[in-house]
Enzyme design. Structure first.
Site, PDB file in Angstrom:
ATOM      1  N   SER A   1     -12.289 -10.212   3.096  1.00 13.16           N
ATOM      2  CA  SER A   1     -12.006  -8.827   2.722  1.00 13.16           C
ATOM      3  C   SER A   1     -12.743  -7.907   3.679  1.00 13.16           C
ATOM      4  CB  SER A   1     -12.488  -8.552   1.288  1.00 13.16           C
ATOM      5  OG  SER A   1     -12.466  -7.156   0.998  1.00 13.16           O
TER       6      SER A   1
ATOM      7  N   TYR B   1     -19.185  -9.296  -4.865  1.00 13.22           N
ATOM      8  CA  TYR B   1     -17.912  -9.445  -4.150  1.00 13.22           C
ATOM      9  C   TYR B   1     -18.104  -9.224  -2.652  1.00 13.22           C
ATOM     10  CZ  TYR B   1     -13.013  -8.792  -2.863  1.00 13.22           C
ATOM     11  OH  TYR B   1     -11.781  -8.904  -2.265  1.00 13.22           O
TER      12      TYR B   1
END
Length: 256
Positions: A148, A162
């Site tokens: 990401s 995350y």
């Protein structure tokens, strides 16, 4: 030249393949002649996606829970029973957690790290025999890890585990690629920016604002991520090893 981007006839496994980016990649594979296994925890949605994609080609649902080692081992064992050779593994399954830094719980840290990082390493490890059998020096098999942009730049959200997990995925991709590529398994990653999915549904109300802030003036769509995955799994990318393709409409470039 016309076969450089072909993935027809390959066998792929897509984790987290029932929705979002995983389902987009799975659809791209199925439409281009790949026998595609998709897996996720929620059986109903998994079977629904498999049924939809089966109208376009060959898509098979296999339920799993990759958040635990027992789940990883059970899924790997099932896949190795079904397919002695696997050409492509897309490690896409992931989770997120948000909380203020003062309140961030250990459970939110462990849940995200276990699925986003630990499962990638150990599922890849368990499926290496099948991946090695499928690859050769001229056409290695492929692992593509889904990272990401949050692993590259400040997310401006309180998703601490995350962003840390996705940074770990990028480094894990480099490390494993350097070690494993000589055995005819090539590893790269994709770092998506904003794509419509369950994970980003909280931001969909601000989609127009998000698009206005991106140089591409659009959010990601199926063709973007499926096309990138197909490139990384085709002969065209044989010499790309250990890299992370940033797929973000210019978000990271615009961050400075």
């Amino acid at each position: 030249m016309n076969n450089f981007f072909s993935v027809a006839g390959k066998i792929a496994v897509v984790t987290g393949g029932s929705s979002g980016i995983g389902a987009m990649i799975a659809r791209g594979f199925v439409e281009n002649g790949v026998k595609t296994y998709i897996t996720s925890r929620k059986l109903e949605q998994l079977e629904q996606t498999a049924t939809e994609l089966s109208s376009l080609g060959e898509c098979i649902a296999v339920q799993s829970d990759l958040s635990t080692m027992a789940g990883v081992e059970a899924f790997a064992e099932e896949m190795l029973k079904r397919e002695p050779k696997i050409d492509i593994l897309i490690n896409n399954a992931g989770a997120a957690w948000g909380a203020p830094v003062e309140e961030f719980p250990e459970s939110g840290w462990d849940k995200v790290m276990d699925l986003n990082v630990k499962s990638i390493f150990f599922l890849s490890q368990r499926l290496l025999p099948a991946l090695r059998l499928a690859g050769d020096a001229n056409e290695p098999s492929r692992i593509v890890n889904i990272a990401s942009v949050n692993g590259l730049t400040h997310p401006h959200m309180n998703n601490y585990s995350y962003s840390a997990s996705k940074a770990a995925v990028i480094q894990l991709t480099r490390h494993m690629a350097a070690d494993i590529r000589p055995t005819n398994v090539n590893i790269n990653a994709i770092a998506p920016g904003f794509f419509p999915s369950k994970m980003t549904k909280h931001a969909l109300a601000h989609e127009q604002e998000i698009m206005a802030g991106l140089p591409a003036r659009k959010v990601g769509e199926l063709a973007d991520v499926a096309g990138t995955a197909i490139y990384l799994c085709s002969k065209a990318s044989n010499y790309v090893c250990g890299h992370t393709v940033v797929l973000d409409g210019g978000q990271v470039a615009n961050a400075g």
